[in-house]
Design a protein around this motif. Structure first.
Motif, short mmCIF file in Angstrom:
data_model
loop_
_atom_site.label_atom_id
_atom_site.label_comp_id
_atom_site.label_asym_id
_atom_site.label_seq_id
_atom_site.Cartn_x
_atom_site.Cartn_y
_atom_site.Cartn_z
N ILE A 1 0.88 -1.17 0.00
CA ILE A 1 0.00 0.00 0.00
C ILE A 1 0.91 1.21 0.00
O ILE A 1 1.68 1.42 0.95
CB ILE A 1 -0.92 0.03 1.23
CG1 ILE A 1 -1.84 -1.19 1.24
CG2 ILE A 1 -1.75 1.31 1.25
CD1 ILE A 1 -2.65 -1.34 2.52
N LEU B 1 -2.88 0.75 -4.26
CA LEU B 1 -2.76 -0.65 -3.87
C LEU B 1 -1.97 -1.38 -4.94
O LEU B 1 -2.28 -1.29 -6.12
CB LEU B 1 -4.15 -1.26 -3.71
CG LEU B 1 -4.28 -2.61 -3.01
CD1 LEU B 1 -3.93 -2.47 -1.53
CD2 LEU B 1 -5.70 -3.14 -3.18
N SER C 1 -8.26 -0.31 0.48
CA SER C 1 -7.97 -1.72 0.72
C SER C 1 -9.19 -2.52 1.16
O SER C 1 -9.69 -3.37 0.43
CB SER C 1 -6.85 -1.84 1.77
OG SER C 1 -7.21 -1.16 2.98
N PRO D 1 -5.49 -4.99 4.89
CA PRO D 1 -4.23 -4.23 4.88
C PRO D 1 -3.15 -4.85 5.75
O PRO D 1 -1.96 -4.58 5.54
CB PRO D 1 -4.65 -2.85 5.40
CG PRO D 1 -5.93 -3.07 6.13
CD PRO D 1 -6.61 -4.21 5.43
#
Length: 685
Positions: A288, A301, A437, A444
């Motif tokens: 991320i 992402l 996410s 995450p």
């Protein structure tokens, strides 16, 4: 120097312009300079002058010049685009204004416009007689006399560019292409956008909107790129100008002029490409990226080493159906202004002090407190070493701004107010990460967080802690990683077309013929970019949905196995539907669009300076800092990042300084320099 290997990447942000030069031996030089908001191109010219003056680089030795720009986005946000005339099928003049039935702000007493009517107000819209059937056959021929009259009327109204969007033109572009020929006969050189070129897909409102956006920014971008090329030529740079596209690939300025709407996410896309580069060299495929600059926080992402691409995006609340790296941009950065709302509650952003005048601590006359001012008060930033010492900060001005605007009205200490500013902005960014996410079915905690941008490493650990992420990567040059991403991006061109067919009706040979037509278009664009055919990599995909569904999923297509191609495509769609929506059934499905993507090059080899030998790290100083978990200041060791040996553990609380950023290591975290030059922070268990 070898002109084939000396490359320049320049990314213009809202506050700073980032510059990277890759030398023939693979080493990098980089620096940041304030962006010139009134004339963004001036910062590029200043950067070239700096490299010639300070680095003794001969402009003629530059073999590649890649640029990331926000000019197209800014033209929309600041309403500084062209006056656009919109020509539609008779009876569909108001599609742009009617839009969809959804209301974005359901509790607002005064509802803002839900559609981008500013692109072409009603007096700048005309409908002309013509009509195609639902399968693309001509029902009513184009009335050329009516079209010519509409063009003359729009030009008389002051139209500077025209957008043409006829019904079902994505199935048969003949009427739109004829309209362009007539327009150019009436007004040679007038910039024209056709929906069949810009967005050949169904859904009339979205296609009309993106075509109008393309026409709106086309003259602005044409002037900007022309001026940029003239400046580079005047400065002795012979390298062709390349531009980063929203999808994450670069193209020539000539191609960018044809499709300017594909540049809306130019800068943030480069940050995601840079993040993928860091993941590849550290063995972290799932990332991320959090790119925190002076104006915004851009979150992306990366799964399996590839940034997520979405089929559309949002620009200033309005849908823009353009493929782009899936970046969630929020108004939270170092220059974001802290303020109190009508209820006396603390807010941060989305307004930013930018680079002119900048935060109060810049000493340029600003009095509004910002996140950077809070970082100075909390002890995170060294006022004498900000941007490597290029800019001296004034701690007293930061203190006074927070005291008068936040602390005194809220009846708290300046330090508490500064800590509150950080907590609020971190909470906003953490929520942005959740949207990127968790809302996409991604946990995450299974990803590593990459802190980049000038302020990313300062906030990265706090964000990871909020989201229970245990691994944080800080690139070797986080402050200029977007500019590095420009050099790492491949040359890329995408072409697609509408192909509405049910699986039981379509023939493999027909699909292969359509893919060859798309390949021909991409080959034309690659030729403009001077790419040899044998250097091109090709990927195909199709947009697929169940019969009766409104939205579709992109699924890879393998044309090398024509006998099993459709069965494999259908199975791939079911797997994607199961993964994204949690269910799938072997029900009838249909193809919506076909797509071909051509890429060449990409990747970047960097020779970082060798780290110093040794098994210990000696702090260069100590500093009092106030951390979120403490009520009183604690002593943090301050380290020079360039002096850190590989593998030496730096426990928090600590501050690690380098010329383009500052990394904060809170208590309970440990930082280690990797052999790649990047740094890994892990939370103590």
């Amino acid at each position: 120097m070898n002109p084939e290997t000396l490359s320049i990447g320049i990314d213009i942000g809202g506050t700073f312009t980032d510059v990277v030069c890759r030398l023939p031996d693979g080493t990098l030089k980089s620096f940041k300079l304030p962006s010139t908001r009134a004339n963004p191109a001036q910062a590029v010219r200043d950067a070239v002058a700096f490299m010639v003056r300070e680095w003794k680089i001969a402009p003629a030795d530059i073999g590649r010049f890649v640029h990331g720009t926000t000019v197209a986005t800014n033209a929309v946000l600041e309403r500084k685009g062209a006056k656009v005339g919109l020509i539609t099928t008779e009876g569909f003049r108001d599609v742009l204004e009617i839009g969809r039935g959804n209301r974005q702000e359901i509790y607002a007493a005064v509802v803002p416009p839900q559609t981008p009517v500013f692109l072409a107000p009603r007096e700048f819209r005309r409908g002309v007689p013509e009509r195609l059937t639902v399968d693309g056959a001509v029902l009513t021929p184009l009335d050329e006399a009516a079209l010519a009259q509409a063009v003359k009327e729009l030009l008389a109204e002051g139209a500077e560019a025209l957008a043409v969007c006829f019904l079902f033109s994505y199935l048969n572009p003949a009427h739109e292409q004829r309209a362009r020929a007539i327009i150019h006969k009436i007004a040679p050189g007038l910039l024209v956008s056709l929906s069949s070129d810009v967005d050949p897909a169904f859904r009339e409102y979205e296609r009309t909107t993106v075509t109008a956006f393309d026409a709106y920014v086309k003259p602005v971008l044409d002037r900007y790129l022309t001026g940029m090329e003239q400046n580079l030529a005047a400065d002795g740079v012979a390298a062709p100008l390349q531009i980063m596209q929203s999808r994450g690939g670069v193209c020539s300025a000539a191609v960018a002029r044809e499709r300017p709407v594909r540049l809306f996410l130019s800068g943030p896309a480069a940050g995601a490409i840079g993040g993928a580069l860091i993941g590849a060299r550290t063995g972290e495929p799932n990332l991320i990226t959090v790119d925190i600059g002076g104006t915004s926080c851009d979150i992306a992402l990366i799964t399996g080493g590839t940034p997520l691409i979405r089929a559309d995006g949002i620009i200033d609340r309005y849908p823009v159906r353009v493929p782009m790296v899936d970046v969630n941009a929020i108004g939270a950065g170092g220059g974001s202004i802290a303020w109190l709302d009508g209820s006396g509650l603390l807010r941060v952003g989305p307004h930013s002090a930018g680079s002119e005048p900048g935060p109060a601590c810049y000493g340029r006359g600003a009095t509004d407190p910002t996140v950077t001012d809070a970082s100075v008060v909390l002890g995170y930033l060294n006022p004498a070493f900000f941007a490597g010492g290029a800019l001296k900060l004034d701690p007293q001005k930061a203190f006074d701004a927070i005291r008068t605007r936040i602390a005194e009205p809220m009846k708290m200490s300046v330090e508490e107010a500064a800590l509150g500013i950080h907590r609020v902005v971190n909470a906003q960014m953490a929520e942005g990460i959740r949207l990127t996410s968790i809302n996409r079915g991604v946990d995450p905690r299974e990803y590593a967080l990459v802190g980049l941008g000038g302020a990313g490493p300062l906030h990265a650990a706090a964000l990871a802690q909020e989201l229970y992420i245990s691994r944080v990567l800080i690139p070797s040059r986080p402050g200029v990683l977007s500019a590095i991403g420009l050099l790492a991006a491949p040359i890329e061109h995408e072409a697609f077309l509408a192909y509405p067919q049910r699986f039981e009706e379509v023939k493999p040979a027909a699909i292969l013929a359509q893919l060859r037509a798309l390949d021909a278009r991409c080959t034309e664009l690659m030729t403009l970019d001077r790419v040899a055919p044998d250097a091109v990599r090709i990927a195909y995909s199709a947009d697929v949905c169940f019969v009766g569904q409104s939205y579709y999923l992109e699924v890879p297509v393998d044309p090398t196995q024509p006998d099993t191609m459709l069965a494999t495509l259908y199975d791939g769609f079911l797997a994607a539907h199961e993964r994204i929506y949690g269910h799938a059934t072997r029900a009838p499905a249909r193809i919506v669009n076909l797509r071909s993507v051509h890429r060449a090059g990409g990747g970047l080899t960097i020779n970082e300076p060798p780290p110093p030998a040794g098994s210990t790290a000696t702090p260069k100083a100590t500093r009092k800092v106030l951390l979120a978990e403490d009520r009183t200041p604690v002593t943090a060791s301050v380290y020079d990042r360039d002096a850190l040996p590989v593998g030496v553990a730096i426990p928090g609380p600590a501050i690690i300084e380098q010329t383009d950023t500052t990394t904060l290591v809170p208590a309970g975290w440990t930082a280690k320099r990797l052999a790649s030059g990047d740094m890994l922070m892990t939370v103590d268990v």
